[in-house]
Write a protein that holds these residues in place. Structure first.
Motif, PDB file in Angstrom:
ATOM      1  N   GLN A 137      36.708  18.975  48.062  1.00  0.00           N
ATOM      2  CA  GLN A 137      35.698  19.364  49.054  1.00  0.00           C
ATOM      3  C   GLN A 137      36.256  20.237  50.177  1.00  0.00           C
ATOM      4  OE1 GLN A 137      36.691  16.249  48.461  1.00  0.00           O
ATOM      5  NE2 GLN A 137      36.998  15.125  50.365  1.00  0.00           N
ATOM      6  N   ILE A 138      37.591  20.303  50.325  1.00  0.00           N
ATOM      7  CA  ILE A 138      38.145  21.143  51.398  1.00  0.00           C
ATOM      8  C   ILE A 138      38.929  22.341  50.872  1.00  0.00           C
ATOM      9  CG2 ILE A 138      38.258  19.224  53.034  1.00  0.00           C
ATOM     10  CD1 ILE A 138      41.282  19.202  52.579  1.00  0.00           C
ATOM     11  N   GLN A 139      39.028  22.505  49.563  1.00  0.00           N
ATOM     12  CA  GLN A 139      39.861  23.563  48.997  1.00  0.00           C
ATOM     13  C   GLN A 139      39.442  24.959  49.459  1.00  0.00           C
ATOM     14  OE1 GLN A 139      39.771  22.754  44.761  1.00  0.00           O
ATOM     15  NE2 GLN A 139      41.639  21.509  44.887  1.00  0.00           N
ATOM     16  N   MET A 140      38.157  25.288  49.431  1.00  0.00           N
ATOM     17  CA  MET A 140      37.700  26.628  49.810  1.00  0.00           C
ATOM     18  C   MET A 140      37.979  26.895  51.295  1.00  0.00           C
ATOM     19  SD  MET A 140      36.675  27.961  47.052  1.00  0.00           S
ATOM     20  CE  MET A 140      37.627  26.942  45.951  1.00  0.00           C
ATOM     21  N   GLU A 141      37.694  25.902  52.125  1.00  0.00           N
ATOM     22  CA  GLU A 141      37.946  26.071  53.556  1.00  0.00           C
ATOM     23  C   GLU A 141      39.449  26.153  53.840  1.00  0.00           C
ATOM     24  OE1 GLU A 141      35.908  22.976  55.685  1.00  0.00           O
ATOM     25  OE2 GLU A 141      33.940  23.641  54.991  1.00  0.00           O
ATOM     26  N   LEU A 142      40.235  25.410  53.084  1.00  0.00           N
ATOM     27  CA  LEU A 142      41.680  25.440  53.256  1.00  0.00           C
ATOM     28  C   LEU A 142      42.240  26.822  52.925  1.00  0.00           C
ATOM     29  CD1 LEU A 142      44.159  23.786  54.030  1.00  0.00           C
ATOM     30  CD2 LEU A 142      44.319  23.040  51.650  1.00  0.00           C
ATOM     31  N   ILE A 143      41.705  27.458  51.876  1.00  0.00           N
ATOM     32  CA  ILE A 143      42.131  28.818  51.533  1.00  0.00           C
ATOM     33  C   ILE A 143      41.805  29.764  52.685  1.00  0.00           C
ATOM     34  CG2 ILE A 143      41.642  30.790  50.029  1.00  0.00           C
ATOM     35  CD1 ILE A 143      41.248  28.726  47.737  1.00  0.00           C
ATOM     36  N   GLU A 144      40.590  29.661  53.241  1.00  0.00           N
ATOM     37  CA  GLU A 144      40.202  30.508  54.366  1.00  0.00           C
ATOM     38  C   GLU A 144      41.126  30.279  55.565  1.00  0.00           C
ATOM     39  OE1 GLU A 144      36.028  30.231  55.320  1.00  0.00           O
ATOM     40  OE2 GLU A 144      35.522  30.097  53.184  1.00  0.00           O
ATOM     41  N   LEU A 145      41.455  29.036  55.828  1.00  0.00           N
ATOM     42  CA  LEU A 145      42.342  28.706  56.936  1.00  0.00           C
ATOM     43  C   LEU A 145      43.727  29.309  56.723  1.00  0.00           C
ATOM     44  CD1 LEU A 145      42.667  26.745  59.530  1.00  0.00           C
ATOM     45  CD2 LEU A 145      43.837  25.280  57.902  1.00  0.00           C
ATOM     46  N   GLN A 146      44.277  29.112  55.523  1.00  0.00           N
ATOM     47  CA  GLN A 146      45.626  29.588  55.231  1.00  0.00           C
ATOM     48  C   GLN A 146      45.727  31.111  55.255  1.00  0.00           C
ATOM     49  OE1 GLN A 146      46.760  27.636  51.554  1.00  0.00           O
ATOM     50  NE2 GLN A 146      47.262  25.720  52.608  1.00  0.00           N
ATOM     51  N   CYS A 147      44.622  31.798  55.019  1.00  0.00           N
ATOM     52  CA  CYS A 147      44.622  33.263  55.015  1.00  0.00           C
ATOM     53  C   CYS A 147      44.291  33.863  56.387  1.00  0.00           C
ATOM     54  CB  CYS A 147      43.620  33.787  53.981  1.00  0.00           C
ATOM     55  SG  CYS A 147      44.118  33.429  52.291  1.00  0.00           S
ATOM     56  N   ASN A 148      44.015  33.031  57.360  1.00  0.00           N
ATOM     57  CA  ASN A 148      43.616  33.498  58.681  1.00  0.00           C
ATOM     58  C   ASN A 148      44.839  33.559  59.599  1.00  0.00           C
ATOM     59  OD1 ASN A 148      42.643  33.559  61.409  1.00  0.00           O
ATOM     60  ND2 ASN A 148      40.632  32.938  60.636  1.00  0.00           N
ATOM     61  N   GLY A 149      45.303  34.792  59.878  1.00  0.00           N
ATOM     62  CA  GLY A 149      46.493  34.997  60.703  1.00  0.00           C
ATOM     63  C   GLY A 149      46.323  34.510  62.136  1.00  0.00           C
ATOM     64  N   THR A 150      45.121  34.640  62.677  1.00  0.00           N
ATOM     65  CA  THR A 150      44.864  34.192  64.048  1.00  0.00           C
ATOM     66  C   THR A 150      45.019  32.679  64.149  1.00  0.00           C
ATOM     67  OG1 THR A 150      43.315  36.021  64.344  1.00  0.00           O
ATOM     68  CG2 THR A 150      43.168  34.206  65.918  1.00  0.00           C
ATOM     69  N   LEU A 151      44.462  31.965  63.162  1.00  0.00           N
ATOM     70  CA  LEU A 151      44.583  30.499  63.172  1.00  0.00           C
ATOM     71  C   LEU A 151      46.030  30.068  62.941  1.00  0.00           C
ATOM     72  CD1 LEU A 151      41.324  29.428  61.303  1.00  0.00           C
ATOM     73  CD2 LEU A 151      41.842  29.227  63.744  1.00  0.00           C
ATOM     74  N   LYS A 152      46.759  30.823  62.122  1.00  0.00           N
ATOM     75  CA  LYS A 152      48.167  30.507  61.866  1.00  0.00           C
ATOM     76  C   LYS A 152      48.961  30.655  63.165  1.00  0.00           C
ATOM     77  CE  LYS A 152      52.040  29.934  59.480  1.00  0.00           C
ATOM     78  NZ  LYS A 152      52.812  28.798  59.921  1.00  0.00           N
ATOM     79  N   ALA A 153      48.678  31.700  63.929  1.00  0.00           N
ATOM     80  CA  ALA A 153      49.361  31.899  65.204  1.00  0.00           C
ATOM     81  C   ALA A 153      49.044  30.766  66.180  1.00  0.00           C
ATOM     82  CB  ALA A 153      48.969  33.251  65.809  1.00  0.00           C
ATOM     83  N   LYS A 154      47.793  30.323  66.197  1.00  0.00           N
ATOM     84  CA  LYS A 154      47.419  29.193  67.058  1.00  0.00           C
ATOM     85  C   LYS A 154      48.149  27.921  66.615  1.00  0.00           C
ATOM     86  CE  LYS A 154      42.843  30.681  68.545  1.00  0.00           C
ATOM     87  NZ  LYS A 154      41.406  30.403  68.535  1.00  0.00           N
ATOM     88  N   TYR A 155      48.248  27.737  65.307  1.00  0.00           N
ATOM     89  CA  TYR A 155      48.934  26.558  64.776  1.00  0.00           C
ATOM     90  C   TYR A 155      50.408  26.554  65.194  1.00  0.00           C
ATOM     91  CZ  TYR A 155      51.256  23.364  61.610  1.00  0.00           C
ATOM     92  OH  TYR A 155      52.037  22.362  61.110  1.00  0.00           O
ATOM     93  N   ASP A 156      51.028  27.720  65.136  1.00  0.00           N
ATOM     94  CA  ASP A 156      52.451  27.833  65.463  1.00  0.00           C
ATOM     95  C   ASP A 156      52.759  27.514  66.928  1.00  0.00           C
ATOM     96  OD1 ASP A 156      53.088  28.472  62.847  1.00  0.00           O
ATOM     97  OD2 ASP A 156      53.033  30.647  63.200  1.00  0.00           O
ATOM     98  N   THR A 157      51.758  27.585  67.791  1.00  0.00           N
ATOM     99  CA  THR A 157      51.986  27.345  69.214  1.00  0.00           C
ATOM    100  C   THR A 157      51.401  26.025  69.714  1.00  0.00           C
ATOM    101  OG1 THR A 157      49.985  28.558  69.821  1.00  0.00           O
ATOM    102  CG2 THR A 157      52.059  29.817  69.727  1.00  0.00           C
ATOM    103  N   ALA A 158      50.852  25.212  68.828  1.00  0.00           N
ATOM    104  CA  ALA A 158      50.206  23.960  69.257  1.00  0.00           C
ATOM    105  C   ALA A 158      50.708  22.785  68.419  1.00  0.00           C
ATOM    106  CB  ALA A 158      48.690  24.085  69.105  1.00  0.00           C
TER     107      ALA A 158
END
Length: 173
Positions: free
Chosen positions: A78-99
């Protein structure tokens, strides 16, 4: 913070396993009032208890800890599609790296509802652990208060131990 929550969860789990083993042996050193009850009414008062294993939750914890490193194929469907979108989102990755991971979940867009729900379900386990640990930490005090209702304070002894403190205005006169 997450590391602390995992350590608290692990310590609580180990405590529960110890208490369960001791309970099966009718040995209740951490619960003296229960030991008294056991001695008075017998061994049938304390039934067997089982604590669920958190090992099956490891994938959920890893998904919360670092959603960018999780293999999408092994994630819940149930989360696979959203997880792919998350993993491909550079902005969210940058936020993750700082929080911290627990802070990062607030950055997950509302459109990724299944990921948000998954994170909330996982984090609420730690809240429950905290509440249980808080309950057990106060259990001894609660039992002590409830079993000492017939005690009365020795007011005369307390008064005798009390020192009189003069104010600075009393010293001047």
């Amino acid at each position: 913070m997450e590391h602390h929550l995992c350590a608290v969860k692990k310590a609580f789990q180990v405590k529960l396993l110890l208490w369960e083993t001791q309970m099966h042996q009718c040995n209740l050193p951490h619960f003296p009032c229960c030991q008294v009850m056991l001695n008075q009414v017998g061994r049938t008062v304390f039934p067997n208890m089982h604590f669920g294993d958190f090992e099956e939750q490891k994938k959920n914890f890893e998904l919360l800890r670092n959603p960018f490193a999780v293999n999408v194929e092994t994630a819940p469907v149930q989360i696979q599609m959203e997880l792919i979108e998350l993993q491909c989102n550079g902005t969210l990755k940058a936020k993750y790296d700082t929080a911290w991971p627990a802070q990062f979940i607030h950055s997950i867009p509302a459109e990724m509802l299944q990921l948000c729900l998954h994170a909330a379900r996982t984090l609420c386990m730690f809240g429950s652990t905290y509440l249980c640990e808080k309950l057990f930490s106060h259990l001894q005090s609660i039992l002590r208060i409830s079993t000492t209702q017939n005690l009365t304070p020795n007011i005369n002894e307390l008064i005798a131990k009390k020192r009189c403190q003069a104010s600075s205005s009393d010293k001047m006169t």
